[in-house]
Motif scaffolding. Structure first.
Motif, short mmCIF file in Angstrom:
data_model
loop_
_atom_site.label_atom_id
_atom_site.label_comp_id
_atom_site.label_asym_id
_atom_site.label_seq_id
_atom_site.Cartn_x
_atom_site.Cartn_y
_atom_site.Cartn_z
N UNK A 33 0.82 -1.21 0.00
CA UNK A 33 0.00 0.00 0.00
C UNK A 33 0.85 1.26 0.00
N UNK A 34 2.07 1.20 0.51
CA UNK A 34 2.94 2.38 0.54
C UNK A 34 3.32 2.85 -0.86
N UNK A 35 3.25 1.93 -1.84
CA UNK A 35 3.58 2.31 -3.21
C UNK A 35 2.57 3.28 -3.81
N UNK A 36 1.39 3.35 -3.22
CA UNK A 36 0.37 4.26 -3.73
C UNK A 36 0.87 5.69 -3.70
N UNK A 37 1.68 6.02 -2.70
CA UNK A 37 2.27 7.36 -2.58
C UNK A 37 3.68 7.40 -3.14
N UNK A 38 4.48 6.37 -2.82
CA UNK A 38 5.89 6.38 -3.21
C UNK A 38 6.09 6.15 -4.71
N UNK A 39 5.29 5.25 -5.28
CA UNK A 39 5.42 4.91 -6.71
C UNK A 39 4.03 4.78 -7.31
N UNK A 40 3.33 5.90 -7.47
CA UNK A 40 1.92 5.85 -7.88
C UNK A 40 1.67 5.19 -9.23
N UNK A 41 2.54 5.41 -10.21
CA UNK A 41 2.34 4.80 -11.53
C UNK A 41 2.45 3.28 -11.43
N UNK A 42 3.42 2.82 -10.70
CA UNK A 42 3.60 1.38 -10.49
C UNK A 42 2.41 0.80 -9.73
N UNK A 43 2.01 1.47 -8.68
CA UNK A 43 0.88 1.00 -7.87
C UNK A 43 -0.39 0.88 -8.73
N UNK A 44 -0.67 1.92 -9.50
CA UNK A 44 -1.88 1.90 -10.34
C UNK A 44 -1.82 0.77 -11.36
N UNK A 45 -0.66 0.58 -11.97
CA UNK A 45 -0.53 -0.50 -12.96
C UNK A 45 -0.71 -1.86 -12.31
N UNK A 46 -0.15 -2.03 -11.12
CA UNK A 46 -0.26 -3.31 -10.43
C UNK A 46 -1.70 -3.61 -10.04
N UNK A 47 -2.38 -2.62 -9.49
CA UNK A 47 -3.74 -2.82 -9.00
C UNK A 47 -4.76 -2.96 -10.14
N UNK A 169 3.81 -11.83 -21.24
CA UNK A 169 2.41 -11.39 -21.13
C UNK A 169 2.46 -9.92 -20.76
N UNK A 170 2.48 -9.05 -21.76
CA UNK A 170 2.86 -7.65 -21.56
C UNK A 170 1.90 -6.88 -20.67
N UNK A 171 0.63 -7.26 -20.64
CA UNK A 171 -0.30 -6.53 -19.78
C UNK A 171 -0.42 -7.17 -18.39
N UNK A 172 0.44 -8.15 -18.11
CA UNK A 172 0.53 -8.73 -16.77
C UNK A 172 1.91 -8.48 -16.18
N UNK A 173 2.58 -7.43 -16.67
CA UNK A 173 3.89 -7.00 -16.16
C UNK A 173 3.83 -5.50 -15.89
N UNK A 174 4.74 -5.02 -15.05
CA UNK A 174 4.82 -3.58 -14.79
C UNK A 174 6.23 -3.21 -14.37
N UNK A 175 6.59 -1.96 -14.69
CA UNK A 175 7.81 -1.34 -14.20
C UNK A 175 7.41 -0.15 -13.33
N UNK A 176 8.38 0.58 -12.82
CA UNK A 176 8.06 1.69 -11.92
C UNK A 176 7.37 2.84 -12.62
#
Length: 209
Positions: A33-47, A169-176
């Motif tokens: 959950x801390x990534x929501x603030x620290x790494x918002x783009x990554x968090x959004x992609x993951x969720x 599987x490109x839409x099941x991966x994410x970077x920061x």
């Protein structure tokens, strides 16, 4: 290649018992959950994208009785002294048996699905993955997880060099960031089949054997 030899291609159907889903480093230590603030783009992609798509992949692979293999960043020791130099420099020190080393509950392993602890970016360098895949008889490896420009990149390129038909599987991966994700896909696209989650589900439904 002779005139009678079949044409080699990455765009091929999969065969029952010969394909595996490889989920890389989707664990408490790499996403929280801390990534929501620290790494918002990554968090959004993951969720919004990665975790839901991995769940779809898991459901389909399990229903088809295809192999599912996870990797987690996890030291063999409590102080991480066995970790790669890069992981030490990057402070990726998830101790053996720690909560950080556990797969996210939303996509947790079931039954006797294999979980390999790795101590470097390359899963093929620091685990027995190649040995395990060959023992099982795997030819096609479908890669998903974190991070596209780091451990996914290593898995795709190393797997290709070791003789596997690798699919990212490109839409099941994410970077920061989205930019880093897209740049990585463009960089290693020559080593693998680029495929969407929906495309993988179609392949499994049309599986041979």
């Amino acid at each position: 290649m002779t005139a009678s030899s079949p044409r080699l291609t990455r765009d091929r159907p999969i065969v029952r018992g010969r394909a595996a889903l490889l989920i890389i480093d989707v664990q408490n230590g790499t996403f929280s959950a801390t990534d929501k603030t620290a790494k918002p783009a990554f968090y959004d992609a993951a969720v919004s994208r990665v975790i839901p798509n991995i769940r779809k992949l898991l459901e389909t692979f399990r229903a088809a009785r295809l192999e599912v293999i996870y990797t987690v960043i996890e030291a063999l020791t409590s102080d991480g002294r066995d970790l790669s130099l890069d992981y030490k420099l990057s402070d990726l020190r998830f101790a053996t048996g720690s909560r950080e080393a556990q797969v996210l509950a939303e996509i947790a392993p079931e039954g006797d699905e294999i979980v390999l602890s790795k101590s470097s970016s390359s899963v093929f360098n620091s685990t027995t993955l190649d040995y395990v895949l060959r023992n099982i008889g795997i030819e096609d490896v479908f890669v998903a997880g974190f991070l596209t420009d780091q451990c996914i990149d290593h898995a795709v390129k190393d797997g290709a060099d070791l003789g596997y038909y690798v699919s990212c599987v490109h839409d099941a991966c994410a970077a920061e960031t989205a930019a880093r994700h897209d740049a990585a896909l463009d960089c290693f696209k020559g080593y693998c089949r680029m495929i969407s989650t929906a495309g993988v589900l179609d392949l499994v439904r049309g599986m041979r054997g």
